[in-house]
Design a protein around this motif. Structure first.
Motif, PDB file in Angstrom:
ATOM      1  N   ILE A 303       0.837  -1.202   0.000  1.00  0.00           N
ATOM      2  CA  ILE A 303       0.000   0.000   0.000  1.00  0.00           C
ATOM      3  C   ILE A 303       0.871   1.252   0.000  1.00  0.00           C
ATOM      4  O   ILE A 303       0.595   2.225  -0.710  1.00  0.00           O
ATOM      5  N   PHE A 304       1.948   1.235   0.796  1.00  0.00           N
ATOM      6  CA  PHE A 304       2.888   2.356   0.798  1.00  0.00           C
ATOM      7  C   PHE A 304       3.429   2.592  -0.610  1.00  0.00           C
ATOM      8  O   PHE A 304       3.523   3.732  -1.079  1.00  0.00           O
ATOM      9  N   TYR A 305       3.821   1.495  -1.265  1.00  0.00           N
ATOM     10  CA  TYR A 305       4.386   1.621  -2.614  1.00  0.00           C
ATOM     11  C   TYR A 305       3.354   2.208  -3.583  1.00  0.00           C
ATOM     12  O   TYR A 305       3.683   3.086  -4.397  1.00  0.00           O
ATOM     13  N   HIS A 306       2.137   1.743  -3.489  1.00  0.00           N
ATOM     14  CA  HIS A 306       1.093   2.233  -4.387  1.00  0.00           C
ATOM     15  C   HIS A 306       0.857   3.727  -4.199  1.00  0.00           C
ATOM     16  O   HIS A 306       0.669   4.478  -5.164  1.00  0.00           O
ATOM     17  N   ASP A 307       0.887   4.178  -2.941  1.00  0.00           N
ATOM     18  CA  ASP A 307       0.590   5.581  -2.649  1.00  0.00           C
ATOM     19  C   ASP A 307       1.786   6.508  -2.846  1.00  0.00           C
ATOM     20  O   ASP A 307       1.614   7.674  -3.198  1.00  0.00           O
ATOM     21  N   CYS A 308       2.990   6.002  -2.588  1.00  0.00           N
ATOM     22  CA  CYS A 308       4.185   6.853  -2.600  1.00  0.00           C
ATOM     23  C   CYS A 308       5.055   6.665  -3.836  1.00  0.00           C
ATOM     24  O   CYS A 308       5.916   7.505  -4.120  1.00  0.00           O
ATOM     25  N   GLY A 309       4.892   5.545  -4.543  1.00  0.00           N
ATOM     26  CA  GLY A 309       5.701   5.295  -5.737  1.00  0.00           C
ATOM     27  C   GLY A 309       7.067   4.705  -5.440  1.00  0.00           C
ATOM     28  O   GLY A 309       7.849   4.476  -6.367  1.00  0.00           O
ATOM     29  N   GLU A 310       7.373   4.455  -4.167  1.00  0.00           N
ATOM     30  CA  GLU A 310       8.637   3.831  -3.774  1.00  0.00           C
ATOM     31  C   GLU A 310       8.375   2.818  -2.675  1.00  0.00           C
ATOM     32  O   GLU A 310       7.492   3.019  -1.832  1.00  0.00           O
ATOM     33  N   TRP A 311       9.179   1.740  -2.683  1.00  0.00           N
ATOM     34  CA  TRP A 311       9.039   0.747  -1.631  1.00  0.00           C
ATOM     35  C   TRP A 311       9.628   1.272  -0.325  1.00  0.00           C
ATOM     36  O   TRP A 311      10.744   1.789  -0.318  1.00  0.00           O
ATOM     37  N   PRO A 312       8.897   1.159   0.777  1.00  0.00           N
ATOM     38  CA  PRO A 312       9.516   1.485   2.070  1.00  0.00           C
ATOM     39  C   PRO A 312      10.554   0.434   2.418  1.00  0.00           C
ATOM     40  O   PRO A 312      10.518  -0.693   1.910  1.00  0.00           O
ATOM     41  N   VAL A 313      11.493   0.774   3.264  1.00  0.00           N
ATOM     42  CA  VAL A 313      12.499  -0.182   3.709  1.00  0.00           C
ATOM     43  C   VAL A 313      11.832  -1.188   4.638  1.00  0.00           C
ATOM     44  O   VAL A 313      11.130  -0.821   5.581  1.00  0.00           O
ATOM     45  N   LEU A 314      12.044  -2.470   4.357  1.00  0.00           N
ATOM     46  CA  LEU A 314      11.422  -3.544   5.129  1.00  0.00           C
ATOM     47  C   LEU A 314      12.421  -4.088   6.143  1.00  0.00           C
ATOM     48  O   LEU A 314      13.517  -4.518   5.784  1.00  0.00           O
ATOM     49  N   LEU A 315      12.043  -4.062   7.419  1.00  0.00           N
ATOM     50  CA  LEU A 315      12.903  -4.498   8.513  1.00  0.00           C
ATOM     51  C   LEU A 315      12.278  -5.722   9.165  1.00  0.00           C
ATOM     52  O   LEU A 315      11.204  -5.625   9.777  1.00  0.00           O
ATOM     53  N   LEU A 316      12.935  -6.870   9.026  1.00  0.00           N
ATOM     54  CA  LEU A 316      12.401  -8.138   9.527  1.00  0.00           C
ATOM     55  C   LEU A 316      13.321  -8.668  10.615  1.00  0.00           C
ATOM     56  O   LEU A 316      14.406  -9.180  10.339  1.00  0.00           O
ATOM     57  N   ASP A 317      12.889  -8.557  11.844  1.00  0.00           N
ATOM     58  CA  ASP A 317      13.702  -8.979  12.986  1.00  0.00           C
ATOM     59  C   ASP A 317      13.265 -10.366  13.448  1.00  0.00           C
ATOM     60  O   ASP A 317      12.136 -10.547  13.921  1.00  0.00           O
ATOM     61  N   ASP A 318      14.158 -11.336  13.277  1.00  0.00           N
ATOM     62  CA  ASP A 318      13.904 -12.707  13.733  1.00  0.00           C
ATOM     63  C   ASP A 318      12.643 -13.283  13.101  1.00  0.00           C
ATOM     64  O   ASP A 318      11.894 -14.022  13.734  1.00  0.00           O
ATOM     65  N   VAL A 319      12.416 -12.954  11.830  1.00  0.00           N
ATOM     66  CA  VAL A 319      11.191 -13.397  11.172  1.00  0.00           C
ATOM     67  C   VAL A 319      11.237 -14.881  10.804  1.00  0.00           C
ATOM     68  O   VAL A 319      10.197 -15.531  10.641  1.00  0.00           O
ATOM     69  N   LEU A 320      12.438 -15.469  10.666  1.00  0.00           N
ATOM     70  CA  LEU A 320      12.551 -16.841  10.179  1.00  0.00           C
ATOM     71  C   LEU A 320      12.278 -17.887  11.252  1.00  0.00           C
ATOM     72  O   LEU A 320      12.020 -19.048  10.925  1.00  0.00           O
ATOM     73  N   SER A 321      12.337 -17.499  12.512  1.00  0.00           N
ATOM     74  CA  SER A 321      12.101 -18.457  13.588  1.00  0.00           C
ATOM     75  C   SER A 321      10.691 -19.039  13.487  1.00  0.00           C
ATOM     76  O   SER A 321       9.720 -18.321  13.216  1.00  0.00           O
ATOM     77  N   GLU A 322      10.595 -20.330  13.688  1.00  0.00           N
ATOM     78  CA  GLU A 322       9.329 -21.048  13.742  1.00  0.00           C
ATOM     79  C   GLU A 322       8.559 -21.016  12.423  1.00  0.00           C
ATOM     80  O   GLU A 322       7.346 -21.232  12.396  1.00  0.00           O
TER      81      GLU A 322
END
Length: 368
Positions: A303-322
């Motif tokens: 949604i951010f990309y659609h509205d702003c025309g740029e991808w926001p920076v994605l921060l994934l902390d410990d997303v791979l666990s489980e």
């Protein structure tokens, strides 16, 4: 939007740290309590001047130090910018963009948008409605200044009305101002309901397909907005929502006085999340919960990309666990647009990274 490089001084566990990042995937590897999350927290702080883990800025300053400094070189909307934050123990922080001092944190809006996933976000599904409202508010405030203004005013009015109701037993005269505060809360509340309804609809159009890809099509995600019962069309105009909120307030006026608490308004809203037609809060496994939260975050990012025309920076902390192998593959190699930061503890995850850059963190030192 990309963070090209960052420098940290006396921030959390970092006495000094600096790094240049890949415009795509960046994996931060290290054992627990070495500083991986602190790095992501620093990037997120430069986007909003707030931390998801600290209530006060002084908590971000390395123990025994008086000041901390963060500096990042970024690319945003085709411009090269340097964002800086100086945090101080005893005086107010200082924020700068390209050397120009910023008067408020709001002036950072739109310079560096970020979407953060962290382990605490499991509360988004597991806990009460407040966590889901915070998620909605953080997203919509970055996109809609009018919403941010209405939300700030609503919170101020809510505090005043709560004090009136709380103290009315000893000071009945305070109730003379109750209706005025209720009216003003309803006016701000109508704006909040309107924007939340539209944002949740867009989440509902985007998140299920992301969730399906991540789960291999084995699960179905559904979202719905739960707001004041008298609001029949929350996506309608603010003018149509206002009298419906006022009607609900009037119906609950005596109950509020008796309970000495605000019982009516969007401060009780919720974002209901279902997986395979069952409430995720009650029935989702740990992996399903993590996948659902990830789908919400990635949908917000789109949604951010659609509205702003740029991808926001994605921060994934410990997303791979489980996450099982299929879901880990989705995270590592199918999020192909924009800049991504992922923290993890396992070295073997690096072998599955097809493109990007890896960093190692140990005792607050960053190498990569």
């Amino acid at each position: 939007m990309t963070v090209n490089a960052i420098t940290l001084d006396n921030f959390r566990s970092y006495a000094h740290g600096e790094a240049a990042f890949h415009p795509g995937m960046n994996i931060i590897v290290g054992e627990n309590a070495q500083g991986k999350t602190n790095l992501l927290e620093a990037v997120a702080y430069l986007s909003s001047a707030s931390s998801h883990r600290a209530r006060y800025d002084r908590e971000l300053i390395r123990r025994g130090e008086e000041r901390a400094a963060l500096r990042a070189k970024i690319t945003s909307r085709g411009r090269e910018l340097t964002l800086e934050a100086e945090l101080r123990q005893r005086t107010r922080r200082q924020l700068c963009s390209n050397g120009v001092k910023l008067r408020t944190a709001g002036e950072l809006s739109g310079l560096l948008n970020t979407v953060l996933f962290c382990p605490e976000d499991l509360y988004l599904i597991r806990e009460g409605a407040e966590a889901r409202r915070r998620f909605l508010d953080r997203c919509i405030c970055q996109l809609r200044p009018r919403y941010a203004q209405a939300l700030t005013e609503y919170k101020r009015l809510y505090q005043h009305k709560t004090r009136i109701l709380r103290d009315s037993g000893e000071h009945p005269g305070l109730l003379d101002a109750l209706d005025d505060f209720s009216l003003r809360m309803a006016q701000c509340g109508a704006v909040i309901v309107h924007y939340r309804a539209h944002f949740i609809r867009r989440l509902g159009e985007t998140a299920p397909s992301i969730h399906g890809d991540c789960s291999g099509g084995r699960e179905k995600l559904a979202l719905r907005y739960e707001t004041v019962s008298t609001v029949t069309e929350p996506e309608g105009g603010v003018k149509a929502i206002l009298p419906q909120l006022l009607a609900h307030q009037e119906a609950h006026r005596e109950a509020e006085i008796a309970a000495r608490a605000c019982l009516s308004g969007p401060h009780k809203d919720d974002l209901a999340v279902d997986i395979d037609d069952s409430p995720a809060k009650s029935y989702a496994s740990q992996g399903q919960t993590r996948t659902a939260v990830l789908a919400l975050k990635l949908a917000a990012r789109e949604i951010f990309y659609h509205d702003c025309g740029e991808w926001p920076v994605l921060l994934l902390d410990d997303v791979l666990s489980e996450l099982d192998a299929r879901r880990q593959e989705f995270v590592l190699n199918r999020i192909t647009s924009g800049q991504v930061f992922i923290t993890c503890c396992e070295e073997e995850k690096l072998a599955r990274l097809r493109e990007g850059k890896a960093f190692h963190v140990k005792h607050g030192r960053l190498e990569g």
